[in-house]
Design a protein around this motif. Structure first.
Motif, PDB file in Angstrom:
ATOM      1  N   MET B  63     -21.744  -1.352 -10.144  1.00 36.34           N
ATOM      2  CA  MET B  63     -20.957  -2.317 -10.927  1.00 36.34           C
ATOM      3  C   MET B  63     -19.673  -2.716 -10.196  1.00 36.34           C
ATOM      4  SD  MET B  63     -22.665  -3.225 -13.476  1.00 36.34           S
ATOM      5  CE  MET B  63     -21.390  -4.255 -14.187  1.00 36.34           C
ATOM      6  N   SER B  64     -19.080  -1.800  -9.452  1.00 32.77           N
ATOM      7  CA  SER B  64     -17.803  -2.108  -8.797  1.00 32.77           C
ATOM      8  C   SER B  64     -18.000  -2.993  -7.567  1.00 32.77           C
ATOM      9  CB  SER B  64     -17.101  -0.818  -8.378  1.00 32.77           C
ATOM     10  OG  SER B  64     -17.771  -0.223  -7.286  1.00 32.77           O
ATOM     11  N   GLY B  65     -19.171  -2.874  -6.933  1.00 33.74           N
ATOM     12  CA  GLY B  65     -19.420  -3.638  -5.719  1.00 33.74           C
ATOM     13  C   GLY B  65     -18.920  -2.954  -4.454  1.00 33.74           C
ATOM     14  N   TYR B  66     -18.218  -1.835  -4.617  1.00 31.71           N
ATOM     15  CA  TYR B  66     -17.734  -1.097  -3.444  1.00 31.71           C
ATOM     16  C   TYR B  66     -18.786  -0.080  -2.997  1.00 31.71           C
ATOM     17  CZ  TYR B  66     -13.028  -2.858  -4.454  1.00 31.71           C
ATOM     18  OH  TYR B  66     -11.947  -3.671  -4.678  1.00 31.71           O
ATOM     19  N   ARG B  67     -18.641   0.401  -1.763  1.00 25.81           N
ATOM     20  CA  ARG B  67     -19.462   1.522  -1.324  1.00 25.81           C
ATOM     21  C   ARG B  67     -18.819   2.807  -1.838  1.00 25.81           C
ATOM     22  NH1 ARG B  67     -19.420   0.909   4.982  1.00 25.81           N
ATOM     23  NH2 ARG B  67     -17.223   1.007   4.426  1.00 25.81           N
ATOM     24  N   GLU B  68     -19.626   3.835  -2.028  1.00 26.86           N
ATOM     25  CA  GLU B  68     -19.087   5.099  -2.561  1.00 26.86           C
ATOM     26  C   GLU B  68     -17.966   5.627  -1.669  1.00 26.86           C
ATOM     27  OE1 GLU B  68     -22.028   8.011  -3.579  1.00 26.86           O
ATOM     28  OE2 GLU B  68     -20.529   9.572  -3.923  1.00 26.86           O
ATOM     29  N   GLU B  69     -18.151   5.520  -0.354  1.00 28.41           N
ATOM     30  CA  GLU B  69     -17.134   6.072   0.556  1.00 28.41           C
ATOM     31  C   GLU B  69     -15.824   5.294   0.491  1.00 28.41           C
ATOM     32  OE1 GLU B  69     -20.242   5.125   1.291  1.00 28.41           O
ATOM     33  OE2 GLU B  69     -20.398   4.265   3.306  1.00 28.41           O
ATOM     34  N   ASP B  70     -15.880   4.044  -0.015  1.00 23.73           N
ATOM     35  CA  ASP B  70     -14.640   3.267  -0.175  1.00 23.73           C
ATOM     36  C   ASP B  70     -13.910   3.643  -1.467  1.00 23.73           C
ATOM     37  OD1 ASP B  70     -15.237   1.890   2.143  1.00 23.73           O
ATOM     38  OD2 ASP B  70     -16.349   0.334   1.068  1.00 23.73           O
ATOM     39  N   LEU B  71     -14.623   4.312  -2.375  1.00 22.53           N
ATOM     40  CA  LEU B  71     -14.046   4.628  -3.682  1.00 22.53           C
ATOM     41  C   LEU B  71     -13.433   6.028  -3.735  1.00 22.53           C
ATOM     42  CD1 LEU B  71     -16.949   3.109  -5.796  1.00 22.53           C
ATOM     43  CD2 LEU B  71     -14.600   2.268  -5.760  1.00 22.53           C
ATOM     44  N   ILE B  72     -14.121   6.987  -3.093  1.00 23.39           N
ATOM     45  CA  ILE B  72     -13.630   8.368  -3.135  1.00 23.39           C
ATOM     46  C   ILE B  72     -12.299   8.447  -2.373  1.00 23.39           C
ATOM     47  CG2 ILE B  72     -14.134  10.781  -2.533  1.00 23.39           C
ATOM     48  CD1 ILE B  72     -16.045   9.593  -4.653  1.00 23.39           C
ATOM     49  N   GLY B  73     -11.291   9.012  -3.057  1.00 22.47           N
ATOM     50  CA  GLY B  73      -9.994   9.195  -2.410  1.00 22.47           C
ATOM     51  C   GLY B  73      -9.000   8.075  -2.669  1.00 22.47           C
ATOM     52  N   VAL B  74      -9.423   7.028  -3.398  1.00 24.14           N
ATOM     53  CA  VAL B  74      -8.470   5.940  -3.709  1.00 24.14           C
ATOM     54  C   VAL B  74      -8.103   6.003  -5.193  1.00 24.14           C
ATOM     55  CG1 VAL B  74      -9.428   4.469  -1.895  1.00 24.14           C
ATOM     56  CG2 VAL B  74     -10.180   4.144  -4.259  1.00 24.14           C
ATOM     57  N   PRO B  75      -6.963   5.397  -5.575  1.00 23.13           N
ATOM     58  CA  PRO B  75      -6.583   5.423  -6.997  1.00 23.13           C
ATOM     59  C   PRO B  75      -7.587   4.651  -7.855  1.00 23.13           C
ATOM     60  CG  PRO B  75      -4.731   4.759  -5.602  1.00 23.13           C
ATOM     61  CD  PRO B  75      -5.947   4.740  -4.743  1.00 23.13           C
ATOM     62  N   HIS B  76      -7.776   5.145  -9.086  1.00 23.26           N
ATOM     63  CA  HIS B  76      -8.730   4.497  -9.987  1.00 23.26           C
ATOM     64  C   HIS B  76      -8.328   3.051 -10.274  1.00 23.26           C
ATOM     65  CE1 HIS B  76     -11.745   4.302 -13.150  1.00 23.26           C
ATOM     66  NE2 HIS B  76     -12.174   5.480 -12.755  1.00 23.26           N
ATOM     67  N   PHE B  77      -7.032   2.729 -10.061  1.00 23.04           N
ATOM     68  CA  PHE B  77      -6.603   1.358 -10.369  1.00 23.04           C
ATOM     69  C   PHE B  77      -7.120   0.338  -9.348  1.00 23.04           C
ATOM     70  CE2 PHE B  77      -2.379   3.166  -8.738  1.00 23.04           C
ATOM     71  CZ  PHE B  77      -2.433   2.572  -7.477  1.00 23.04           C
ATOM     72  N   ILE B  78      -7.987   0.765  -8.425  1.00 27.69           N
ATOM     73  CA  ILE B  78      -8.670  -0.198  -7.552  1.00 27.69           C
ATOM     74  C   ILE B  78      -9.472  -1.201  -8.403  1.00 27.69           C
ATOM     75  CG2 ILE B  78     -10.745   1.230  -7.215  1.00 27.69           C
ATOM     76  CD1 ILE B  78     -10.874   0.175  -4.325  1.00 27.69           C
ATOM     77  N   LEU B  79      -9.800  -0.807  -9.633  1.00 25.58           N
ATOM     78  CA  LEU B  79     -10.589  -1.684 -10.515  1.00 25.58           C
ATOM     79  C   LEU B  79      -9.711  -2.547 -11.426  1.00 25.58           C
ATOM     80  CD1 LEU B  79     -13.369   0.815 -11.702  1.00 25.58           C
ATOM     81  CD2 LEU B  79     -13.450  -0.760  -9.783  1.00 25.58           C
ATOM     82  N   ARG B  80      -8.385  -2.417 -11.309  1.00 24.45           N
ATOM     83  CA  ARG B  80      -7.478  -3.115 -12.239  1.00 24.45           C
ATOM     84  C   ARG B  80      -7.625  -4.631 -12.108  1.00 24.45           C
ATOM     85  NH1 ARG B  80      -2.350  -1.290 -13.844  1.00 24.45           N
ATOM     86  NH2 ARG B  80      -3.344   0.741 -13.663  1.00 24.45           N
ATOM     87  N   HIS B  81      -7.807  -5.296 -13.235  1.00 22.81           N
ATOM     88  CA  HIS B  81      -7.940  -6.759 -13.263  1.00 22.81           C
ATOM     89  C   HIS B  81      -6.602  -7.344 -13.731  1.00 22.81           C
ATOM     90  CE1 HIS B  81      -9.379 -10.759 -14.263  1.00 22.81           C
ATOM     91  NE2 HIS B  81     -10.501 -10.487 -13.627  1.00 22.81           N
ATOM     92  N   PRO B  82      -6.165  -8.460 -13.137  1.00 23.09           N
ATOM     93  CA  PRO B  82      -4.859  -9.009 -13.534  1.00 23.09           C
ATOM     94  C   PRO B  82      -4.803  -9.474 -14.999  1.00 23.09           C
ATOM     95  CG  PRO B  82      -5.971 -10.460 -11.954  1.00 23.09           C
ATOM     96  CD  PRO B  82      -6.750  -9.188 -11.994  1.00 23.09           C
ATOM     97  N   ASP B  83      -5.940  -9.675 -15.635  1.00 23.95           N
ATOM     98  CA  ASP B  83      -5.912 -10.076 -17.053  1.00 23.95           C
ATOM     99  C   ASP B  83      -5.626  -8.892 -17.981  1.00 23.95           C
ATOM    100  OD1 ASP B  83      -6.527 -12.551 -16.171  1.00 23.95           O
ATOM    101  OD2 ASP B  83      -8.586 -12.589 -16.933  1.00 23.95           O
ATOM    102  N   MET B  84      -5.657  -7.673 -17.430  1.00 21.98           N
ATOM    103  CA  MET B  84      -5.377  -6.497 -18.268  1.00 21.98           C
ATOM    104  C   MET B  84      -3.873  -6.263 -18.359  1.00 21.98           C
ATOM    105  SD  MET B  84      -7.969  -5.026 -19.656  1.00 21.98           S
ATOM    106  CE  MET B  84      -7.195  -3.507 -20.163  1.00 21.98           C
ATOM    107  N   PRO B  85      -3.343  -6.126 -19.572  1.00 21.10           N
ATOM    108  CA  PRO B  85      -1.904  -5.892 -19.698  1.00 21.10           C
ATOM    109  C   PRO B  85      -1.534  -4.473 -19.268  1.00 21.10           C
ATOM    110  CG  PRO B  85      -2.954  -5.812 -21.848  1.00 21.10           C
ATOM    111  CD  PRO B  85      -4.024  -6.198 -20.870  1.00 21.10           C
TER     112      PRO B  85
END
Lengths: 249, 157
Positions: B63-85
């Motif tokens: 769902m994220s479109g990233y590779r697993e190795e790009d996700l492990i070790g980064v902040p969860h806010f990599i998924l933050r959308h600008p429409d979210m307050p």
């Protein structure tokens, strides 16, 4: 001292003799007397568990949360490669092609299996179906759930995936899976309680290798899976955290 | 965290700069392409106590479109959308830091600039009385809930 063992009641009845044979095998493997006590329904089994009658429980994920977090049970093994998944099915002629086609006041039929009910209700959320909006009725077995759907007395039926696959062809031809879960992380687990905890290592070692032994292989296959796999405490804690998030509505 | 690059974006996009609670910023590109969660899936992840991703399941990766190795070790806010307050995430962190569960509807940003809505539950993972991280499970919400969340979040921006 005789230890007491019970099995989550959601197994296929065809495997009932298999659990008694397994218990005989296990008693020999660990050189301890074990009495197997089976229940037809979750409620009476849960009452017996709450009275701390058991030392060994093959638990569904729902009961595993209570046994590990509140009763001091520890995980030993789980079936290799077998995750608990659920199916929401409809009559084959149902106009619903996807979850979002369903109305909020649908008639649901299910067993009292807590995991399956939880997973299936989650799968119905995209249609805004809730425990309050739907009419839920309970049957003792998945065959009775299927029959009620076929007779048109319910619109939606909840099934444990492996039990759905075990329904006869005649029954399955009348039904259609609308959606099946792909959670992959939830599974049954064999747990030992505080009175038998000193035998955990030998039980784990015996079960993890039983599929590689001539007699053991047939015994484990008679439970409906190929092998047991050793489970670490943290693996089960993670599953319980997951269950907590799903039960947290 | 690295800025997004236009080469990764599918279709027309708009640009936004996100500012996170730790003071860092990220340039993101956003499209109007929605990818709904397939029925029956659960998106699962775990983080350490600081919100750094330590585990993702297959549905999360897809769902994220990233590779697993790009996700492990980064902040969860990599998924933050600008429409979210920002208020929604402030509430999330204040709740879980008290040891409580948090639920909410979240619009997530994909690597390709598209989005997907989820109903998220976050719980603290406590072992022997100590916080070792958080588990998040996200699932498909109904259209009516998404509309309610969109209307609410528009007032909080």
């Amino acid at each position: 001292m005789t230890y007491n063992f019970t099995v989550s009641p959601d197994f296929n009845p065809d495997y009932l003799p298999g659990w008694f044979i397994f218990n005989t095998w296990l008693q020999k493997a660990i050189d301890e007397p074990i009495h197997l006590d089976l229940y037809n329904d979750f409620e009476s089994q849960r009452k017996a568990i709450s009275e701390e009658r058991f030392d060994l429980v093959y638990a569904n994920p729902y009961d595993a949360t209570v046994l590990v977090r509140e009763k001091g049970f520890v995980p030993v093994v789980c079936p290799m490669g077998a995750a608990d998944e659920a199916i929401v099915a409809v009559h084959r002629d149902s106009p619903a092609k996807q979850v979002e086609d369903l109305n909020t006041d649908m008639r649901i039929v299910t067993t009292d299996d807590p995991d399956v009910k939880m997973m299936c209700m989650i799968m119905l959320e995209p249609a805004d179906i809730t425990r309050e909006s739907a009419k839920i009725s309970y049957r003792d077995t998945y065959v009775l759930v299927a029959k009620e759907l076929i007779r048109g007395e319910a619109d939606i039926g909840f099934f444990l995936e492996e039990t759905y696959e075990d329904l006869s062809n005649v029954i399955r031809q009348e039904l259609r899976p609308l959606v099946h879960s792909q959670i992959q992380l939830i599974h049954h687990v064999l747990l030992v309680g505080p009175r038998l905890a000193h035998k955990k290592e030998i039980i784990q070692q015996s079960l993890a290798r039983m599929h590689a032994e001539e007699k053991g292989k047939g015994v484990v296959e008679n439970l409906g899976f190929d092998a047991w796999k050793a489970v670490e405490q943290e693996e089960t804690e993670f599953m319980i955290d997951l269950m907590d998030t799903l039960m947290a509505n | 965290m690295k800025d997004m690059t236009p080469d990764d974006i599918a279709g027309e996009y708009r640009e936004a700069t996100l500012q996170y609670h730790d003071g860092s910023k990220r340039l993101v590109y956003v499209t109007e392409v929605e990818t709904p969660i397939p029925d029956g899936r659960l998106i699962v992840s775990r983080t350490d106590p600081q919100g750094i991703i330590t585990h993702v399941n297959t549905s999360f990766v897809e769902m994220s479109g990233y590779r697993e190795e790009d996700l492990i070790g980064v902040p969860h806010f990599i998924l933050r959308h600008p429409d979210m307050p920002a208020a929604a995430f402030k509430d999330l962190w204040e709740t879980v830091k008290k040891g409580k569960k948090w639920h909410g509807y979240v619009k997530n940003l994909r690597r390709d600039g598209g989005f997907y809505w989820v109903y998220a539950t976050v719980i603290p993972n406590i072992r022997q009385g100590k916080l070792i991280g958080y588990t998040s499970v996200r699932r498909k919400p109904s259209r009516s809930r998404i509309k309610e969340a969109e209307a609410l979040y528009a007032t909080l921006q």
